[in-house]
Write an enzyme that holds these catalytic residues in place. Structure first.
Site, PDB file in Angstrom:
ATOM      1  N   ASP A 202       1.230  -1.050   0.470  1.00 35.08           N
ATOM      2  CA  ASP A 202      -0.296   0.159  -0.034  1.00 35.08           C
ATOM      3  C   ASP A 202       0.974   1.131  -0.098  1.00 35.08           C
ATOM      4  OD1 ASP A 202      -2.339   0.841   0.762  1.00 35.08           O
ATOM      5  OD2 ASP A 202      -1.556   2.197   2.484  1.00 35.08           O
ATOM      6  N   GLU A 244       1.254  -0.547  -5.358  1.00 35.83           N
ATOM      7  CA  GLU A 244       0.045   0.886  -5.471  1.00 35.83           C
ATOM      8  C   GLU A 244       0.750   2.161  -4.790  1.00 35.83           C
ATOM      9  OE1 GLU A 244      -3.135   2.751  -3.708  1.00 35.83           O
ATOM     10  OE2 GLU A 244      -1.905   2.356  -2.101  1.00 35.83           O
TER      11      GLU A 244
END
Ligand code: NOJ
Length: 540
Positions: A202, A244
């Site tokens: 993330d 990401e």
């Protein structure tokens, strides 16, 4: 898991929100035992790998992306043993599992931050980024624009500001501190030792901060990510790191390194351009972005998606394009959030089966490994009246029974209401009905997945635009080891007759999926008539 270490090149991913999937203990929240009981569903659909959204203990200010303990499971979801059983059962069915790895920040409830904010000389103080002034790192953009006014928040007890790129309840970790760097490696080792097949990492662009920069994509950040990759290559071959980074392709390119950083990276900018193409009836925007997408090392892979658990992000478009996308796809203000649109795939595409299949045809044939977002395979709807991004995270609709077969808890105990709009309520949209109807969206998607699995050209094929006389049809080739796939996608709601130039020699094509009203060939010219919004995949 056995198999090729490059399995991800040709895999179809499925994104799971555990809370939404299946509630086994009637508390109104989906959990791991519930998810385990649904594993055969994924086998039927044919996906290869599940991406499990954050499942760790968390106060849930950002739905689990605010982690309070990296080594356990949120009590709503079950226990660590439940997770292990789930993983074992998934692997037994040949399904891989990747989990979310939140490196950039913790929850403010994490014991490290609780300690850190006690005093300036606390041993954990340096786990986070502190400053006497909120004027440091001026000009760094704010991501959660609708809520946060600054990337700094003031801590009353110690009289300093702490840095956060997301909600104030998500303080950024300080990667200049070697202890932090080591802590996060330990987290990585823990889950890999348990057997997970990798991570969706993330918010990786934001690990380090440096004055005078955007504090994004810094060399120090890449250096640390390469260390994580080296750790994987050394001890856990065959596991993957998915990046990401909501960035332009040339910036994401750096996250692949020389094949020594991430195995995979989301291609963010192609996503809104698929929606633009379908609305405008013109592939021009897709062509532009793919033409500016750099080559990546052979062992790396793009990851494509149409929707996910967040707002449909419009960060990777121009200001003018963003306004246009909002006007077209988010006519009601409530549909807009931050720099995006909080709606699901089916409502965005007018619940028009042709458009939904067309979007999926593009998703499945463009370069990259596709990720499906749970529920989109049956055309689930959304609820824009729920706060934040919760409207696209409602319970999975399994059947037309009470609580859509998601839970047997009373309706007022469900973590979120079941979608009840006329077009998308469980009587209209549910897995059981989709399964039993051979003409359903579910079965089309299942066939798309099956086709991908039969032919390596989808995952491995080199990409090129076809020589075609119009951009009203997105027409492109994928080529791998002598196999050539031609994907033709009529973006307009009107019949198109096109001519595509074939490379010679070309065999007679075989239709893998979709259909043409007419298909004829003269020499090296293929004439194809496509019905409105129709696609066809031809294998030469
Ligand atoms: C990206 C995730 O997709 C999003 O849901 C989350 O809020 C932020 N990162 C912060 O972790």
């Amino acid at each position: 898991m056995s198999g090729s270490p490059l399995w991800y090149k040709n895999a179809v991913f499925y994104q799971v929100y555990v809370r939404a999937f299946c509630d086994s203990n009637r508390d109104g929240h989906g959990d791991f035992p519930g998810l385990t009981s649904k594993l055969d569903y994924f086998a039927e659909l044919g996906v290869d790998c599940l991406w499990i959204m954050p499942m760790y203990p968390s106060p849930l200010n950002d739905d689990g992306y605010d982690i309070a303990d990296y080594y356990d499971i949120h009590p709503d979801y079950g226990t660590l043993d439940d997770f292990k059983t789930f993983l074992h059962e998934a692997h037994r069915r040949g399904l891989r599992v990747i989990t979310d790895l939140v490196l950039n920040h913790t929850s403010d409830q994490h014991p490290w931050f609780q300690q850190a904010r006690k005093s300036k000389d606390n041993p954990y103080r340096d786990y986070y980024v502190w400053s006497d002034s909120d004027q440091k790192y001026q000009g760094v953009r704010i991501i959660f624009l609708d809520v946060e006014k600054s990337n700094w928040s003031f801590d009353e007890t110690t009289g300093q500001y702490y840095w956060h790129r997301f909600y104030a309840s998500q303080p950024d970790l300080n990667y200049d501190n070697p202890a932090v760097r080591e802590e996060m490696k330990n987290v990585v080792r823990f889950w890999l030792d348990l057997g997970v097949d990798g991570f969706r990492a993330d918010a990786v662009p934001y690990l380090f901060e440096r004055e005078g920069t955007s504090c994004e994509n810094l060399p120090e950040t890449h250096a640390y990510l390469k260390e994580l990759r080296a750790l994987i290559d050394h001890r856990y071959p065959g596991r993957v790191l998915l990046c990401e980074a909501n960035m332009w392709p040339e910036d994401v390119r750096a996250y692949f390194g020389e094949g020594d950083e991430f195995h995979m990276g989301f291609h963010f900018p192609i996503m809104p351009r698929i929606f633009m193409a379908i609305k405008k009836g013109d592939a021009a925007d897709m062509i532009d972005i793919l033409n500016r997408t750099p080559e990546i090392p052979e062992t790396c892979q793009w990851v494509t998606f149409l929707r996910n658990h967040d707002e449909l992000t419009l960060e990777m478009v121009t200001e003018e394009e963003r306004q246009w996308m909002w006007e077209q796809y988010a006519p009601e203000p409530r549909m807009r959030l931050n720099l995006g649109i909080r709606r699901r795939l089916a409502p965005l595409l007018d619940n028009d089966r042709r458009k939904i299949e067309l979007a999926n045809s593009l998703l499945f044939t463009l370069p990259g490994s596709p990720i499906l977002y749970y529920g989109d395979e049956i055309g689930m709807g959304d609820n824009i009246w729920l706060p934040d991004r919760n409207g696209v995270r409602t319970p999975m609709q399994w059947d037309d029974g009470p609580a859509a077969g998601f839970s047997t808890a009373p309706p007022d105990r469900l973590y979120a209401p079941i979608i009840d709009s006329p077009a998308y309520n469980p009587a209209r949209v549910n897995v059981a009905a989709a399964r039993s109807d051979p003409a359903s969206l579910f079965h089309t998607i299942r066939r798309m997945i099956a086709a991908r699995k039969q032919h390596n050209v989808f995952g491995w094929g080199a990409f090129s635009w076809a020589d075609c006389d119009t951009t009203a049809v997105a027409a492109f080739w994928r080529e791998h080891e002598g196999a050539r796939l031609l994907s033709l996608n009529n973006l307009r709601d009107e019949t198109q007759t096109i001519t595509v130039k074939l490379p010679l020699p070309s065999r007679a094509p075989k239709t893998l999926l979709g259909q043409a009203e007419q298909l004829s060939r003269t020499g090296n010219h293929l004439r194809v008539r496509l019905a409105p919004l129709q696609f066809i995949w031809l294998l030469f």
